[in-house]
Motif scaffolding. Structure first.
Motif, short mmCIF file in Angstrom:
data_model
loop_
_atom_site.label_atom_id
_atom_site.label_comp_id
_atom_site.label_asym_id
_atom_site.label_seq_id
_atom_site.Cartn_x
_atom_site.Cartn_y
_atom_site.Cartn_z
N VAL A 1 1.16 -1.19 -0.22
CA VAL A 1 0.19 -0.02 -0.05
C VAL A 1 1.29 1.09 0.12
O VAL A 1 0.37 2.41 -1.10
N PRO A 2 1.82 1.24 0.19
CA PRO A 2 2.21 2.55 0.72
C PRO A 2 3.17 2.71 -0.73
O PRO A 2 3.33 4.56 -1.23
N THR A 3 3.73 2.05 -1.44
CA THR A 3 4.75 2.03 -2.57
C THR A 3 3.39 2.68 -3.63
O THR A 3 3.23 3.73 -4.73
N THR B 1 -6.11 -1.25 -1.57
CA THR B 1 -6.59 -2.33 -0.20
C THR B 1 -5.74 -3.22 0.14
O THR B 1 -5.02 -3.80 -0.90
N GLU B 2 -5.00 -3.01 1.37
CA GLU B 2 -3.92 -4.05 1.06
C GLU B 2 -3.99 -5.48 0.96
O GLU B 2 -5.62 -6.39 1.24
N ASP B 3 -4.05 -6.58 -0.17
CA ASP B 3 -4.40 -8.39 -0.34
C ASP B 3 -4.13 -8.79 1.46
O ASP B 3 -2.46 -9.02 0.80
N TRP B 4 -4.90 -9.45 1.99
CA TRP B 4 -4.35 -10.60 2.88
C TRP B 4 -3.71 -11.47 2.02
O TRP B 4 -3.31 -12.60 3.28
N THR B 5 -4.04 -12.20 0.85
CA THR B 5 -3.22 -13.21 0.73
C THR B 5 -2.20 -12.81 -0.08
O THR B 5 -1.08 -13.59 -0.40
N GLY B 6 -1.62 -11.74 -0.02
CA GLY B 6 -0.09 -11.16 0.08
C GLY B 6 0.42 -10.97 -1.77
O GLY B 6 1.49 -10.64 -2.67
N HIS B 7 -0.28 -11.37 -2.03
CA HIS B 7 -0.61 -11.31 -3.73
C HIS B 7 -1.07 -9.58 -4.18
O HIS B 7 -1.13 -8.90 -3.49
N SER B 8 -0.42 -9.08 -6.00
CA SER B 8 -0.07 -7.85 -5.88
C SER B 8 -1.25 -7.90 -7.19
O SER B 8 -1.40 -9.30 -8.45
#
Length: 175
Positions: free
Chosen positions: A21-23, A64-71
């Motif tokens: 999210v920050p990037t 939103t931050e992806d809780w699965t760690g994917h992008s």
């Protein structure tokens, strides 16, 4: 009133999932020139979700931050209706058409938007919402920050956020 379908009036916003999210926030601010209007901030101060405006509407893009760690996934596309009653009508239309209703009609505790989330045939989440298209005209608008604790309260009226809201996106991935 056209007397057919869910009677959506316009595209309201697009919500993407990201592992960073920050990037993503820096890209939206520095490259696109968008301004952050709202955010959910984790206990360590980093953003978990960000709302950005490219015009005068409160937000057009959400990451939103992806809780699965994917992008690089889609969380949802939102379409606005004119009234809350039309969200209720949309729920009936979707039910009659055999469309998967993921959650709603409800009201978000954050922002107070009345909503319905459904999955279109390809598996993408669609939000039908009545946000009222609030405008930001102040040049010195201060970003509204929500804490993770405030977000964890779920939806308005004490309803919990369903688990798929944090994990479902397209393309699908293993959680």
């Amino acid at each position: 009133y056209p007397g057919r379908g869910a009677n959506v009036r316009r595209l309201d916003h697009v919500n993407y999932l990201t592992a960073d999210v920050p990037t993503t926030s820096a890209f939206l601010r520095d490259v696109l020139g968008a301004r952050c209007t709202e955010q959910i901030v984790k206990d360590d101060g980093t953003p978990q979700a960000i709302w950005y405006s490219v015009g005068q509407k409160t937000y057009d893009l959400v990451y939103t931050e992806d809780w699965t760690g994917h992008s690089g996934r889609l969380h949802h596309i939102a379409f606005a209706t004119d009234t809350r009653e039309e969200i209720l009508r949309a729920a009936d239309v979707c039910l009659d058409a055999g469309v998967h209703i993921e959650t709603g009609p409800h009201k978000h505790a954050i922002q107070q938007t009345f909503f319905l989330y459904v999955w279109e045939p390809g598996g993408n989440r669609i939000e039908l919402c009545n946000a009222g298209a609030r405008l930001i005209l102040a040049p010195d608008w201060k970003t509204i920050s929500w804490t993770s604790a405030e977000r964890a309260k779920g939806q308005a009226w004490g309803l919990k956020t369903i688990e798929t809201f944090h994990t479902h996106g397209t393309p699908p991935v293993d959680a």
